[in-house]
Design a protein around this motif. Structure first.
Motif, PDB file in Angstrom:
ATOM      1  N   UNK A  23      -2.972  -4.258   1.965  1.00 56.13           N
ATOM      2  CA  UNK A  23      -1.550  -4.592   1.969  1.00 56.13           C
ATOM      3  C   UNK A  23      -0.715  -3.365   1.571  1.00 56.13           C
ATOM      4  N   UNK A  24      -1.081  -2.726   0.443  1.00 56.09           N
ATOM      5  CA  UNK A  24      -0.284  -1.573   0.008  1.00 56.09           C
ATOM      6  C   UNK A  24      -0.440  -0.416   0.993  1.00 56.09           C
ATOM      7  N   UNK A  25      -1.618  -0.285   1.581  1.00 57.43           N
ATOM      8  CA  UNK A  25      -1.805   0.757   2.580  1.00 57.43           C
ATOM      9  C   UNK A  25      -0.935   0.517   3.791  1.00 57.43           C
ATOM     10  N   UNK A  26      -0.754  -0.755   4.143  1.00 58.32           N
ATOM     11  CA  UNK A  26       0.126  -1.091   5.260  1.00 58.32           C
ATOM     12  C   UNK A  26       1.554  -0.674   4.955  1.00 58.32           C
ATOM     13  N   UNK A  27       2.015  -0.997   3.730  1.00 64.66           N
ATOM     14  CA  UNK A  27       3.376  -0.608   3.355  1.00 64.66           C
ATOM     15  C   UNK A  27       3.517   0.898   3.323  1.00 64.66           C
ATOM     16  N   UNK A  28       2.451   1.593   2.877  1.00 65.95           N
ATOM     17  CA  UNK A  28       2.536   3.050   2.767  1.00 65.95           C
ATOM     18  C   UNK A  28       2.706   3.697   4.132  1.00 65.95           C
ATOM     19  N   UNK A  35      13.010  -1.501   2.004  1.00 68.50           N
ATOM     20  CA  UNK A  35      14.186  -2.361   1.883  1.00 68.50           C
ATOM     21  C   UNK A  35      15.284  -1.709   1.065  1.00 68.50           C
ATOM     22  N   UNK A  36      15.052  -0.511   0.564  1.00 68.80           N
ATOM     23  CA  UNK A  36      16.069   0.179  -0.231  1.00 68.80           C
ATOM     24  C   UNK A  36      17.287   0.480   0.624  1.00 68.80           C
ATOM     25  N   UNK A  37      18.483   0.201   0.091  1.00 68.11           N
ATOM     26  CA  UNK A  37      19.707   0.627   0.756  1.00 68.11           C
ATOM     27  C   UNK A  37      20.290   1.752  -0.080  1.00 68.11           C
TER      28      UNK A  37
ATOM     29  N   UNK B  61       9.853   1.191  -1.378  1.00 67.85           N
ATOM     30  CA  UNK B  61      11.050   1.861  -1.877  1.00 67.85           C
ATOM     31  C   UNK B  61      11.105   3.244  -1.242  1.00 67.85           C
ATOM     32  N   UNK B  62      12.108   4.030  -1.647  1.00 67.42           N
ATOM     33  CA  UNK B  62      12.233   5.380  -1.108  1.00 67.42           C
ATOM     34  C   UNK B  62      11.756   6.449  -2.076  1.00 67.42           C
ATOM     35  N   UNK B  63      11.841   6.188  -3.375  1.00 65.59           N
ATOM     36  CA  UNK B  63      11.447   7.190  -4.349  1.00 65.59           C
ATOM     37  C   UNK B  63      12.511   8.242  -4.526  1.00 65.59           C
TER      38      UNK B  63
END
Lengths: 156, 358
Positions: A23-28, A35-37, B61-63
């Motif tokens: 899962x984390x590898x997928x996000x990476x 989702x950060x704006x 996140x972006x970091x």
């Protein structure tokens, strides 16, 4: 039987850990999921009922709807609003109470919206601005009615 | 072709021709010291930034992305901040031990750097008991952590230090046994010999399943030894504020922080040397063309690439798994890792005796 449980423990643990890592590898690897704006560049549309500060809308003739009744000052739970009144002389020679200065202490305000609800003439409302930080505390004390403004005709 | 070996050789011959041997040796010592310290500084900056970026991407996140292009100067700014901060010593602390502990921790990480080959024929000291030296010296770092926790005169620090002690002493065992399986296969404790034995293929490919198991055990054990999540009980910020370095600030805190990241680099380079062939390029059987292309990549690039791959894996662990409880931690070591690695060592020995590996 002990050995069988032991081996299945190890196997299941490895399996569940790998599931998490997938899962984390997928996000990476998928940066589109971020989702950060980035705030100053991208500003989120605020909801209509967002309560940023109290403002007094003026129309194009520099007229507002405040009668100086002090209903908002009485409704305010922490003395944010201070209304200073004066007496106007109407054309037929009568004295009439009117607004002189609407003092608003933004540093004391909790954005509870009670003043807006208390206002009988809808003279004040909540604005959607939220970047209120200033270098001097005295700049948070605001005068809401604009200089030279007067009450709109027909508002009692 | 670029190689660090030729640079060091030319420097050495120049020094020996210009000065007498004693002074040349002295100069070499100074150069090595400067190189090690600058490596520490660069590693601290790069690894902290990498950790923050990796963690950010794994958490959607972006970091850091404001200081410098793409946030690349963030850690430089953080370091500057730490340098100008006051290094406070608490009133009730044991002043001498409190101030000694960060230096002890960082000196131990410097010592472990000695036998690590960074490229072909590029290492500070080729000790003939390299593996033993590394595992012996790296376990001394627990003394620095215990010292910091004890001298701080703070219950969180002491708890963290005690946990760290229990943890490092336990996991040293399975890390040692995992390393031993490679020593058994190679028949040598010298790190350069171990790399030379992987000329025709890395041990993780040559050694069948036992080596893969010992590689996994090694990675788990060194994650625990460097006090990183999911084994970061020593500093567990949600339970112990910051564990053994709660009371430290300024540069003394920065030294602990730096030592943590340098230790990760060291254990990952040990892992890369033992299991992934150190600076050896990737060779596949009889594919001569492929092997030839791989030889063109400098050995230092191979080494750094492998080490950073392992560091990434350890960071991946940190940002995926939740922290273990202390009893779960010790259960994992004494009930699972230790028996498995013992059995695994026996299997490896059998493979070596029968000559079943490639």
């Amino acid at each position: 039987m002990f050995l069988k449980d032991y081996i299945s423990d190890v196997f299941n643990a490895t399996k569940s850990l790998l599931k998490g890592m997938r899962r984390t590898g997928y996000y990476f690897t998928h940066h589109k999921e971020i989702i950060t704006q980035q705030y100053p560049e991208v500003k989120q549309a605020l909801p209509e009922r967002f309560r940023g500060e109290v403002v007094m809308p003026h129309d194009e003739n520099n007229e507002h709807a405040c009668t100086g009744c002090t209903a908002c000052e009485l409704a305010c739970p922490n003395a944010t609003i201070k209304i200073i009144t004066k007496f106007d002389v109407t054309p037929d020679g009568k004295k009439k109470k009117a607004l002189d200065t609407f003092v608003y202490h933004l540093e004391l305000c909790t954005m509870c919206n009670l003043c807006v609800q208390a206002c009988p003439t809808d003279a004040i409302k909540m604005a959607q601005t939220f970047e209120h930080s200033v270098y001097d505390r005295s700049r948070l004390t605001k005068k809401l009615n604009e200089p030279g403004s007067k009450i709109r005709a027909g508002v009692e | 072709m670029f190689s660090l070996e030729s640079i060091t050789n030319s420097i050495q011959t120049w020094l020996n021709n210009t000065f007498n041997p004693t002074i040349a040796l002295l100069f070499e010592c100074v150069i090595v010291g400067v190189l090690v310290i600058s490596l520490f500084a660069v590693l601290g900056l790069v690894l902290v930034l990498m950790e923050r970026k990796v963690s950010a991407y794994m958490q959607i996140r972006l970091g850091p992305n404001r200081v410098g292009p793409g946030g690349s100067l963030q850690t430089v700014a953080d370091t500057l901040k730490l340098v100008v901060k006051e290094g406070l010593t608490p009133d009730g602390a044991d002043k001498f031990l409190f101030n000694l502990a960060p230096f002890l921790v960082i000196i131990i990480s410097m010592l472990v750097l000695a036998p690590i080959p960074f490229a072909k024929n590029f290492q500070i000291l080729d000790i003939n008991i390299g593996v033993l030296y590394v595992s012996a010296v790296s376990s001394v770092s627990v003394i620095g952590i215990l010292m910091a926790g004890w001298a701080s005169n703070n219950k969180y620090s002491l708890l963290g230090a005690m946990r760290s002690g229990a943890q490092i002493v336990s996991y040293e065992l399975s890390a040692g046994l995992a390393v031993l399986s490679i020593v058994v296969l190679t028949g040598s404790l010298q790190l350069s010999d171990i790399i030379a034995s992987q000329q025709n293929g890395w041990w993780i490919f040559k050694g069948h399943i036992p080596v893969i198991i010992s590689f996994v055990i090694f990675i788990i054990a060194v994650t625990a030894e460097t006090n990183r999540a999911p084994f970061d009980l020593a500093e567990a910020e949600s339970e112990l504020t910051a564990g053994f370095h709660t009371e430290y600030s300024g540069m003394k805190f920065a030294l602990f922080f730096l030592a943590e990241y340098v230790n990760i680099f060291i254990v990952c380079s040990i892992g890369a040397i033992l299991f992934l062939g150190g600076w050896m390029p990737l060779h596949i059987g009889n594919w001569n063309g492929f092997n030839h292309v791989m030889d063109y990549i400098p050995s230092s690039v191979w080494f750094i690439g492998k080490v950073f791959f392992l560091i990434f894996v350890i960071m991946w662990f940190r940002w995926t798994f939740p922290r273990l409880r202390i009893d779960q931690l010790l259960n994992l070591e004494w009930k699972y890792l230790l028996p498995i690695s013992m059995l695994n060592l026996l299997l490896t020995t059998l493979i070596t005796i029968m000559g079943w590996h490639f």
